[in-house]
Design an enzyme around this catalytic site. Sequence first.
Site, PDB file in Angstrom:
ATOM      1  N   SER A 111       7.104  -9.935  -1.829  1.00 15.64           N
ATOM      2  CA  SER A 111       7.237  -8.546  -1.944  1.00 15.64           C
ATOM      3  C   SER A 111       8.585  -8.137  -2.843  1.00 15.64           C
ATOM      4  O   SER A 111       8.189  -8.676  -3.773  1.00 15.64           O
ATOM      5  CB  SER A 111       8.146  -7.905  -0.470  1.00 15.64           C
ATOM      6  N   ASP A 127      -2.325  -3.841   3.096  1.00 14.96           N
ATOM      7  CA  ASP A 127      -1.327  -4.267   2.708  1.00 14.96           C
ATOM      8  C   ASP A 127      -0.095  -2.768   2.073  1.00 14.96           C
ATOM      9  O   ASP A 127      -0.827  -2.028   1.385  1.00 14.96           O
ATOM     10  CB  ASP A 127      -0.471  -4.813   1.706  1.00 14.96           C
ATOM     11  N   HIS A 159       1.897  -6.483   6.084  1.00 18.05           N
ATOM     12  CA  HIS A 159       2.450  -6.885   5.118  1.00 18.05           C
ATOM     13  C   HIS A 159       2.765  -7.988   4.506  1.00 18.05           C
ATOM     14  O   HIS A 159       4.286  -8.684   5.879  1.00 18.05           O
ATOM     15  CB  HIS A 159       3.938  -5.498   5.331  1.00 18.05           C
TER      16      HIS A 159
END
Length: 507
Positions: free
Chosen positions: A220, A447, A474
């Site tokens: 991320s 996602d 995610h």
Amino acid sequence: MLAAATSALLVLAGCTSASPPPDSGADADLGSYLTQELDWGGCEDTATNAADAKLFANPALECASVEVPIDYDEPKGERAHIALLRLPATGEAEGSLLVDPGGPGGSGTNLVALTLPLWQASPVAERFDIVGFDPRGIGSSTPALDCYTDDEYDAGAALRFGVVYDITSAEQTAELAERCAKGSGGAANLVNAGSTNVVRDMDIMREVLGDKKLTYLGYSYGSQLGAMYAATYPEKVRAIVLDGAIAPDLTAQELRVSQFTGLQARFDDLAAFCAESPDCVLGTDPTAANDRLHEIVRPLIETPPTADGREVSVWDVYLGITGGLYSQARWPNVIAALTALEAGQADEMLALRDTFYGRTGDGAYTLDLDTNIAVRCMDWPRPTPEETTALARKVGEVAPMFDLDVFTAADYHSECEAWPAPPTGGDPWLADVKDLPATLVVSVTGDPATPYEGGVALADALGGSLLTVDGKQHGAYLLGGSECVDDVVNAYLLDLESPPADARCSL
């Protein structure tokens, strides 16, 4: 995906945008920072909460800290200490794999300890030390960055995030900046928390760990750190994996809109899944699910329920829903929590909210929300009140599940408006890069937090490989339970074997 591990990944409000770090030649005079020796020892005394203390007590783990300058323009000034936790390689170590879980605000020491069984079963851990780090201000690193206490987060007295932060006056922004500076040991600690400095910290870590070149895994927001490192120190890159990758070609405002668009898409999917049951709390018509959600949550604005002795606000409910949307495996939990909420029971929704924020059973937060604010305030260009208000309205349009007056109808100010130094970042955040070593981006088609298109754009910008993963969550590597994904990433990390251009897996 492991429930607690997900909370260490990106917070919706926390994706950041930054200008490229300075030329690596600027680090040539760091002297003793680059020659310090690590003192590895037990980890249990380094934990900042009871849950981590239990995880860190595992004798397979070792901990140490690295000194870095708080201000790189004044390397002889005050120092920060960056916490490291490692699982030593089970075979002859060929180097270290540095791991960051995202956020900003996620603890790498917590993530490695939490996912220890997954690493112990991984072939990567046979040849590499697995090293999680807490970026400056986070977890066991010092100085800590604090705007609010854990009790204030529990009580709803902290800054509240809906589609933007709930700040409607310049006075509130000034109060926030003063509070954060006081709680963080001074403004200097706040204004040096940005991503540029974290990337330079990473290079000191690489050197002190004894690695000629960096091997890195970033989830991320951690994908941005890895990409920034590659752009700044291309000659020092061995292998970089960027999972749940952030788009490099969007402005901060565009990125926020894309994230909420992704969340809405996953809520629409959840509503369709729920509608297969005749007693679905959102109704049997998925196209009406946004309205049904509003019917359930609107009464909470004036009369919030309580659970575990805590008031559960409409902001808490949306945080719980958002956290549940991060993985398809949690959709039944969201549906169950909404069903209970309509019946006046908020415990399940509060549990989702707490998992998303990494709240432990003793009331500690493992996701550092205050550092999230500090990093963003130094990385993002500072929006005007008009721009902040326009963003709230736009989010309500692209994500109607959030289109409640309490989120979108006010006139807003940026939480960073009165921050004690101007931002160092710009839009977009990645400068033109050429001739980089091979990198690997892992991007999931569904996602909800870092949309797939951003991963495609980042792989293209870096001239690296892209692994497309069909799924709706995610992050994928190790956390997604996909042997296909793990095999592709392992081959790259271990032997620098890049996947073919059409590489595809599923969760």
